[in-house]
Design an enzyme around this catalytic site. Structure first.
Site, PDB file in Angstrom:
ATOM      1  N   GLU A 282       0.809  -1.231   0.000  1.00 50.46           N
ATOM      2  CA  GLU A 282       0.000   0.000   0.000  1.00 50.46           C
ATOM      3  C   GLU A 282       0.833   1.268   0.000  1.00 50.46           C
ATOM      4  O   GLU A 282       0.869   1.998   0.992  1.00 50.46           O
ATOM      5  CB  GLU A 282      -0.971   0.007   1.187  1.00 50.46           C
ATOM      6  CG  GLU A 282      -1.998  -1.075   1.108  1.00 50.46           C
ATOM      7  CD  GLU A 282      -3.235  -0.813   1.979  1.00 50.46           C
ATOM      8  OE1 GLU A 282      -3.294   0.233   2.640  1.00 50.46           O
ATOM      9  OE2 GLU A 282      -4.140  -1.657   1.956  1.00 50.46           O
TER      10      GLU A 282
ATOM     11  N   GLU B 125      -5.276  -8.414   0.303  1.00 44.16           N
ATOM     12  CA  GLU B 125      -6.005  -8.072   1.542  1.00 44.16           C
ATOM     13  C   GLU B 125      -7.455  -7.784   1.207  1.00 44.16           C
ATOM     14  O   GLU B 125      -7.754  -7.162   0.188  1.00 44.16           O
ATOM     15  CB  GLU B 125      -5.449  -6.804   2.232  1.00 44.16           C
ATOM     16  CG  GLU B 125      -4.167  -6.996   2.986  1.00 44.16           C
ATOM     17  CD  GLU B 125      -3.674  -5.722   3.665  1.00 44.16           C
ATOM     18  OE1 GLU B 125      -4.496  -4.849   4.014  1.00 44.16           O
ATOM     19  OE2 GLU B 125      -2.448  -5.603   3.831  1.00 44.16           O
TER      20      GLU B 125
HETATM   21  C1  PNW Z   1      -4.444  -1.573   5.173  1.00 39.56           C
HETATM   22  N1  PNW Z   1      -7.622   4.095   4.798  1.00 39.56           N
HETATM   23  O1  PNW Z   1      -4.401  -0.286   5.697  1.00 39.56           O
HETATM   24  C2  PNW Z   1      -3.115  -2.170   5.593  1.00 39.56           C
HETATM   25  O2  PNW Z   1      -2.379  -2.795   4.579  1.00 39.56           O
HETATM   26  C3  PNW Z   1      -3.207  -3.007   6.823  1.00 39.56           C
HETATM   27  O3  PNW Z   1      -1.978  -2.962   7.477  1.00 39.56           O
HETATM   28  C4  PNW Z   1      -4.374  -2.544   7.680  1.00 39.56           C
HETATM   29  O4  PNW Z   1      -4.412  -3.123   8.930  1.00 39.56           O
HETATM   30  C5  PNW Z   1      -5.635  -2.819   6.886  1.00 39.56           C
HETATM   31  O5  PNW Z   1      -5.586  -2.209   5.598  1.00 39.56           O
HETATM   32  C6  PNW Z   1      -6.907  -2.382   7.575  1.00 39.56           C
HETATM   33  O6  PNW Z   1      -6.912  -1.007   7.773  1.00 39.56           O
HETATM   34  C7  PNW Z   1      -5.243   0.739   5.440  1.00 39.56           C
HETATM   35  O7  PNW Z   1      -7.712   4.974   5.708  1.00 39.56           O
HETATM   36  C8  PNW Z   1      -5.318   1.737   6.395  1.00 39.56           C
HETATM   37  O8  PNW Z   1      -8.245   4.215   3.726  1.00 39.56           O
HETATM   38  C9  PNW Z   1      -6.095   2.852   6.188  1.00 39.56           C
HETATM   39  C10 PNW Z   1      -6.813   2.965   5.017  1.00 39.56           C
HETATM   40  C11 PNW Z   1      -6.751   1.943   4.054  1.00 39.56           C
HETATM   41  C12 PNW Z   1      -5.964   0.852   4.272  1.00 39.56           C
END
Ligand code: PNW
Length: 488
Positions: free
Chosen positions: A206, A394
């Site tokens: 990401e 994911e």
């Molecule tokens: C992803 N947003 O994070 C990550 O790859 C993981 O480590 C995380 O735990 C998971 O998704 C769940 O959140 C994100 O704010 C964190 O849009 C924030 C966002 C998207 C993905």
């Protein structure tokens, strides 16, 4: 004709008797009457489709000061007052560093065929570069051996945001291409040591999240709010790190190893499935990902991206773009939500529809429910760029997850979420969209970044006081999906 089954026969039929006896109906009057024993799995996936789950180093490992690990920007950020919910840090997290063997037994019980983990850069190179710490690679080597012994294929992510603090201090982290070069060295080293057993590597997780949320919005480590021009340069160094990393992995890994990434590309989908909205969504898919996936898959920034940023556009060389466009073997897509698109007469040909206030979301307010992203995003990636191997690296949901006195977590909302997303994934796969596997986020509750431990994404509930793991109802659901290779 109706078929009647005893409770035991029914349990045998659905294959879950040993797992959830207390969840099955207890009174004989509640016995199902209309389930035919030869009822086909309505949505079955192709043979060999890989079912997995994912975690990341800082979110689960703990043991932040053990065996020579150096600090990362996440240690510094989470220990800075006011940066995380409740002041939560990853100091202990799931204590997976010490409990990985038991965790792998739970993975086995769930029926996982593959597991995606990430390597902590500062365990391997405590200051980011220089002399490797042998105890660092040794942990991941043991983890991989245990996974293989449990017949679970390891998928390894090299960077899931835990940048060595030394690189932040020395170079301003991703603000410098020195960090991209250091990443490549580290990636090559890990590939050299694990590729005899790990056959799939992902460079960065990401980029959009760690660049935009970490360096623009300041909500994630390192907590900066840089100018547009500087953020664009950070973004460039992230895609450059990916490209140099791909080259380094190829140079050091055993032959036959596959290399990709795990990106949360904007999953653009047509608001109504008409040809004009579908065409608009395809355009949006390319342009909305111009700084990341599009640059990687085309080896160039789109004209619209460069024009939009004008004087703030990133500075780059032709060699940079060549490295960024290094061929990859697969695209990993992290998908939680959908970007709804409609056709428009503006020069781009599309418009993104802002979410109305009433739009449903899971516990995390950003996690708006949009299962169609799992259909359209992989389909567009295959159509636009000819990608032949895609993984959903994911997908998952946060839920309030209450452990009841009877010892269960009845997360019906997560099951609803997963069932809907998997149905859309199935729709694509059955049309021939080349998605080869799916990793549910996450195997267990863990450290959810700035949201701390209050936001749970796991298939297993974790009591963070005792470290006890309890499979949630969604784990039982997912176990059924894996066992049937499909949805009922
Ligand atoms: C992803 N947003 O994070 C990550 O790859 C993981 O480590 C995380 O735990 C998971 O998704 C769940 O959140 C994100 O704010 C964190 O849009 C924030 C966002 C998207 C993905």
């Amino acid at each position: 004709m109706l078929n009647r089954f005893s409770r035991r026969e029914f349990a045998k039929l659905i294959g879950s008797a040993a797992v959830v006896p207390s969840i099955l109906p207890t009174s004989s009057s509640a016995e199902p009457v209309n389930l035919h024993p030869s009822a086909p799995v309505a949505h079955s996936f192709p043979k060999g489709f890989l079912w997995g789950s994912a975690t990341a180093s800082y979110q689960v490992e703990g043991a932040v000061k053990e065996d020579g690990r150096g600090p990362s920007i996440l240690d510094v950020f989470s220990h800075t007052p006011g940066k995380t919910n409740n002041g939560d840090t990853g100091d202990v997290a799931d204590d997976h560093y010490h409990r990985y063997k038991e965790d792998i037994q739970l993975m086995k019980a769930l029926g996982l065929q593959t597991y995606r983990f990430s390597v902590s850069w500062s365990r391997i190179f405590p200051t980011g570069t220089g002399t490797p710490n042998p105890k660092g690679i040794d942990f991941y080597s043991r983890l991989v051996d245990q996974l293989l012994a449990a017949n679970i294929q390891p998928y390894c992510t090299l960077f899931h945001w835990d940048l060595p603090q030394a690189l932040e201090e020395k170079y301003g982290g991703w603000q410098s291409r020195e960090t991209s070069k250091a990443f490549a060295e580290y990636a090559g080293y890990v590939a050299q040591h694990l590729s005899d057993r790990v056959k799939h590597f992902m460079t960065l997780n990401e980029m959009r999240s760690f660049v935009d949320i970490g360096y623009r919005d300041g909500r994630h480590a390192p907590g900066l709010k840089l100018s547009v021009a500087k953020v664009n340069q950070v973004r460039h160094h992230a895609v450059l790190a990916h490209g140099l990393g791909v080259q380094a992995i190829r140079a050091h890994a055993k032959p036959g190893v596959k290399v990709g990434l795990a990106e949360n590309a904007e999953a653009c989908a047509p608001i109504i499935e008409t040809s004009e909205h579908i065409a608009a969504a395809a355009k949006a898919m390319r342009e909305e990902n111009a700084g990341y996936l599009t640059a990687i898959l085309e080896g160039k920034y789109t004209d619209a991206y460069l024009a939009h940023h004008g004087a703030n556009a990133p500075k780059f060389t032709a060699d940079d773009m060549k490295a960024i466009g290094s061929p990859i073997d697969f695209v990993g897509l992290n998908n939680y939500t959908t970007t709804w698109v409609r056709a428009d007469n503006n020069p781009s040909g599309y418009a993104i529809i802002p979410a109305p206030e009433s739009y449903p979301h899971m516990m995390s307010s950003w996690l708006r429910v949009g299962p169609q992203g799992l259909y359209w995003a992989p389909k567009f990636i295959a159509q636009i760029w000819g990608v032949k191997e895609i993984y959903i690296t994911e997908n998952g949901a946060s839920s309030t997850d209450v452990l009841t006195p009877d010892g269960h977590v009845y997360d019906s909302d997560r099951i609803m979420y997963l069932r809907n997303y998997l149905t859309q994934l199935h729709r694509g796969v059955s049309e021939g969209v080349p998605v080869k596997g799916y990793f549910c986020w996450s195997f267990m509750d863990n450290y959810e970044w700035a949201d701390g431990y209050a936001y749970r994404f796991g298939l297993h509930y974790v009591d963070f006081k005792t470290q006890k793991r309890t499979p949630k109802l969604s784990a039982h659901f997912y176990k059924e999906v894996i066992a049937r290779n499909g949805l009922a």
